[in-house]
Design a protein around this motif. Structure first.
Motif, mmCIF file in Angstrom:
data_model
loop_
_atom_site.group_PDB
_atom_site.id
_atom_site.type_symbol
_atom_site.label_atom_id
_atom_site.label_comp_id
_atom_site.label_asym_id
_atom_site.label_seq_id
_atom_site.Cartn_x
_atom_site.Cartn_y
_atom_site.Cartn_z
ATOM 1 N N GLN A 281 17.010 -10.265 3.145
ATOM 2 C CA GLN A 281 17.099 -10.892 1.821
ATOM 3 C C GLN A 281 15.707 -11.246 1.306
ATOM 4 N N TRP A 282 14.872 -11.799 2.170
ATOM 5 C CA TRP A 282 13.512 -12.154 1.772
ATOM 6 C C TRP A 282 12.697 -10.927 1.391
ATOM 7 N N LEU A 283 12.895 -9.825 2.133
ATOM 8 C CA LEU A 283 12.123 -8.617 1.859
ATOM 9 C C LEU A 283 12.443 -8.044 0.473
ATOM 10 N N LEU A 284 13.656 -8.292 -0.003
ATOM 11 C CA LEU A 284 14.013 -7.840 -1.349
ATOM 12 C C LEU A 284 13.211 -8.575 -2.422
ATOM 13 N N GLU A 285 12.668 -9.735 -2.045
ATOM 14 C CA GLU A 285 11.892 -10.534 -2.996
ATOM 15 C C GLU A 285 10.393 -10.248 -2.914
ATOM 16 N N ILE A 286 9.987 -9.380 -1.968
ATOM 17 C CA ILE A 286 8.588 -8.957 -1.852
ATOM 18 C C ILE A 286 8.312 -7.937 -2.956
ATOM 19 N N PRO A 287 7.132 -7.948 -3.590
ATOM 20 C CA PRO A 287 6.826 -6.957 -4.622
ATOM 21 C C PRO A 287 7.118 -5.529 -4.149
ATOM 22 N N ALA A 288 7.834 -4.772 -4.989
ATOM 23 C CA ALA A 288 8.289 -3.435 -4.608
ATOM 24 C C ALA A 288 7.130 -2.526 -4.231
ATOM 25 N N GLY A 289 6.017 -2.641 -4.933
ATOM 26 C CA GLY A 289 4.869 -1.787 -4.635
ATOM 27 C C GLY A 289 4.333 -2.009 -3.235
ATOM 28 N N LEU A 290 4.296 -3.266 -2.801
ATOM 29 C CA LEU A 290 3.805 -3.604 -1.462
ATOM 30 C C LEU A 290 4.763 -3.071 -0.395
ATOM 31 N N THR A 291 6.057 -3.187 -0.663
ATOM 32 C CA THR A 291 7.055 -2.675 0.280
ATOM 33 C C THR A 291 6.944 -1.161 0.428
ATOM 34 N N THR A 292 6.723 -0.469 -0.669
ATOM 35 C CA THR A 292 6.582 0.995 -0.630
ATOM 36 C C THR A 292 5.359 1.404 0.187
ATOM 37 N N ILE A 293 4.250 0.700 0.002
ATOM 38 C CA ILE A 293 3.038 0.988 0.770
ATOM 39 C C ILE A 293 3.293 0.775 2.263
ATOM 40 N N GLU A 294 3.988 -0.322 2.583
ATOM 41 C CA GLU A 294 4.285 -0.614 3.998
ATOM 42 C C GLU A 294 5.107 0.501 4.621
ATOM 43 N N GLN A 295 6.118 0.985 3.927
ATOM 44 C CA GLN A 295 6.976 2.039 4.472
ATOM 45 C C GLN A 295 6.202 3.341 4.664
ATOM 46 N N GLN A 296 5.358 3.679 3.707
ATOM 47 C CA GLN A 296 4.564 4.908 3.812
ATOM 48 C C GLN A 296 3.585 4.834 4.982
ATOM 49 N N GLN A 297 2.904 3.699 5.107
ATOM 50 C CA GLN A 297 1.935 3.550 6.187
ATOM 51 C C GLN A 297 2.615 3.524 7.558
ATOM 52 N N ARG A 298 3.781 2.898 7.632
ATOM 53 C CA ARG A 298 4.504 2.853 8.908
ATOM 54 C C ARG A 298 4.939 4.250 9.336
ATOM 55 N N ARG A 299 5.434 5.055 8.392
ATOM 56 C CA ARG A 299 5.828 6.431 8.721
ATOM 57 C C ARG A 299 4.629 7.245 9.194
ATOM 58 N N GLU A 300 3.493 7.077 8.514
ATOM 59 C CA GLU A 300 2.304 7.819 8.927
ATOM 60 C C GLU A 300 1.861 7.403 10.328
ATOM 61 N N LEU A 301 1.871 6.102 10.598
ATOM 62 C CA LEU A 301 1.463 5.628 11.916
ATOM 63 C C LEU A 301 2.417 6.135 12.994
ATOM 64 N N ASN A 302 3.704 6.103 12.741
ATOM 65 C CA ASN A 302 4.683 6.549 13.735
ATOM 66 C C ASN A 302 4.607 8.044 14.002
ATOM 67 N N SER A 303 4.036 8.806 13.053
ATOM 68 C CA SER A 303 3.916 10.255 13.261
ATOM 69 C C SER A 303 2.948 10.585 14.393
ATOM 70 N N PHE A 304 2.113 9.626 14.799
ATOM 71 C CA PHE A 304 1.177 9.846 15.903
ATOM 72 C C PHE A 304 1.861 9.717 17.268
ATOM 73 N N THR A 305 3.014 9.047 17.315
ATOM 74 C CA THR A 305 3.610 8.704 18.610
ATOM 75 C C THR A 305 4.582 9.770 19.094
ATOM 76 N N GLY A 306 4.691 9.872 20.416
ATOM 77 C CA GLY A 306 5.674 10.757 21.022
ATOM 78 C C GLY A 306 7.008 10.049 21.189
ATOM 79 N N HIS A 307 8.042 10.814 21.500
ATOM 80 C CA HIS A 307 9.384 10.256 21.660
ATOM 81 C C HIS A 307 10.063 10.863 22.881
ATOM 82 N N LYS A 308 10.935 10.084 23.489
ATOM 83 C CA LYS A 308 11.830 10.568 24.524
ATOM 84 C C LYS A 308 13.255 10.193 24.149
#
Length: 471
Positions: A281-308
């Motif tokens: 609920q709180w995250l819905l009140e965070i500025p949308a632009g900041l949330t979008t940046i966070e999601q993009q950066q998190r996806r890019e960072l996770n692309s470096f990691t391996g998975h099992k």
């Protein structure tokens, strides 16, 4: 009248206990069928920031059982009223049991398995369930019956009789816990962290069907080999990861400051986790632009990691210097060495226990090689029983027992303690009935025990022991 002994600098509590057992064993069985005595001693709570001293009574009852001697023990806080009750004991086991009930303390038979009471510790990604954890954040307890309100702190018992119960490993006990991540993606993902000395092994017990409909969960494990090949060398790959992580950490910090303001408004400590629904609920009140940046950066960072991929029953050994992050909805039993060290490379939420990530320092040490799983080593295979060695670390080893319906086997005596936890089925260990995710401590030099699968399906359990234990 009950004899009450005060330990001294020259004679520790355990020495008094051992001398009493020795004298009782040598005494005439007809004249001394039982013996009751107590110890009155100060106890310093080493696991707390404020190690305030307690004063305790440990009351013992020795009783002959055929050619063996059963040793019962309960521990209560000392007070004027408890002292008065102690001196009125008539030496019977029944009256000691009644005293233990008054103080909500278990009266334990030290020659039998000791039930470990699970302790739930809240985490931002879900919870840990401790069986042998002893530290500032919480202390595991022992009990006679999880349905009763009688328990005592595990360290009280182990520090009273360290040699007798665990071969003086009372401060180096193998850590047994359950990792129980939330099923929500991101919120239920653990830290992407690395250890330099701590040895861990995961055993998967449940995959949440809402999170993983096909029954196959995942863990981030090391780094993506294909991503590494995109860079000129390993140094360039590591530098790129550090750079992307630093950008993401800054974005996370901006979001976390806004979320902390909401916690403060509700008088919630900023280092305390909150319910996922409230956080969403709180995250819905965070500025949308900041949330979008966070999601993009998190996806890019996770692309470096391996998975099992992980399925129920899988065993995963976590090597030192290999970053890893158990993902949402994958429940595991974990055994680990009692070493409290880690380096956090990234996290999709605020880290509540430290101000900054350790990415740059950790990336100087990480092992970027692809890690392959090791097959379990079979110790015994019959129609009724299978015993595998699932991990064999320098500090401890873990055996997996698979018992068919109604099968029995013997647990032979060991010169060290052991930890037993049930994965599936109903198992009776002498007089103690254990079901899934129930665990017990098997004291050092405990008599031979019969392990019986009383269920109609296969029972699976894990038995961990220090490497010095004779199995």
């Amino acid at each position: 009248m009950l004899a009450i002994y005060p330990p001294t600098a020259d004679q520790a509590a355990e020495s008094i206990y051992q001398q009493q057992v020795q004298d009782f064993t040598a005494a005439d069985s007809q004249q001394r069928p039982s013996l009751q005595f107590a110890l009155h001693y100060p106890y310093r709570q080493y696991y707390l920031d404020d190690t305030g001293e307690l004063v305790l009574y440990a009351i013992f009852h020795l009783q002959r059982q055929g050619s063996c001697i059963d040793s019962y023990c309960t521990i209560i806080r000392a007070s004027a009223s408890s002292k008065q009750q102690l001196v009125q004991l008539d030496g019977s086991l029944q009256q000691l049991q009644q005293l233990a009930v008054i103080y909500n303390a278990p009266l334990l038979n030290l020659q039998q398995p000791i039930l470990l009471e699970p302790l739930k510790i809240a985490k931002p990604w879900g919870s840990e369930i401790w069986y042998t954890g002893i530290e500032r954040r919480g202390q595991s307890k022992v009990s006679l019956d999880l349905n009763l309100q009688s328990s005592m702190p595990l360290p009280w018992l182990l520090d009273l009789l360290p040699q007798t119960l665990c071969a003086n490993l009372n401060r180096q006990l193998i850590l047994l816990k359950i990792l129980d991540p939330l099923a929500d993606e991101v919120f239920g993902d653990l830290y992407f962290e690395m250890h330099q000395r701590k040895q861990e092994v995961y055993v998967v017990t449940h995959i949440d069907p809402q999170a993983w409909p096909e029954g196959v969960g995942q863990i981030r494990f090391g780094f993506c080999a294909q991503k590494i090949q995109q860079y000129s060398d390993l140094k360039a790959f590591k530098n790129a990861f550090v750079k992307v992580a630093a950008q993401y950490e800054k974005t996370r910090a901006r979001i976390d400051r806004l979320l902390d303001q909401k916690k403060q408004h509700l008088h919630i400590p900023t280092n305390q986790p909150v319910a996922v629904k409230l956080m969403q609920q709180w995250l819905l009140e965070i500025p949308a632009g900041l949330t979008t940046i966070e999601q993009q950066q998190r996806r890019e960072l996770n692309s470096f990691t391996g998975h099992k991929s992980l399925r129920v029953g899988d065993v995963l050994k976590i090597p030192c210097f290999t970053p890893h992050s158990l993902l949402h909805g994958v429940r595991c039993i974990e055994f680990q060495t009692p070493v409290y060290e880690r380096m956090i490379l990234s996290f999709g939420q605020k880290v509540l226990t430290q101000q900054h990530w350790d990415t740059a320092k950790a990336m100087q040490m990480v092992n970027c090689d692809v890690q392959h799983s090791e097959a379990a080593h079979c110790l015994l295979q019959t129609e009724q029983l299978c015993i595998d060695v699932v991990v064999n670390y320098p500090q401890f080893t873990v055996h997996r027992y698979k018992l068919q319906a109604n099968a029995k086997t013997l647990l032979k005596p060991s010169d060290n303690y052991r930890l037993l936890i049930i994965i599936t089925g109903n198992v009776q260990l002498n007089r103690q009935l254990l079901t899934a995710e129930q665990a017990c401590l098997l004291p050092a030099n405990m008599a031979e025990q019969v392990l019986h699968n009383t269920s109609t399906q296969e029972a699976i359990l894990l038995l961990a022991m220090p490497v010095s234990a004779n199995t």
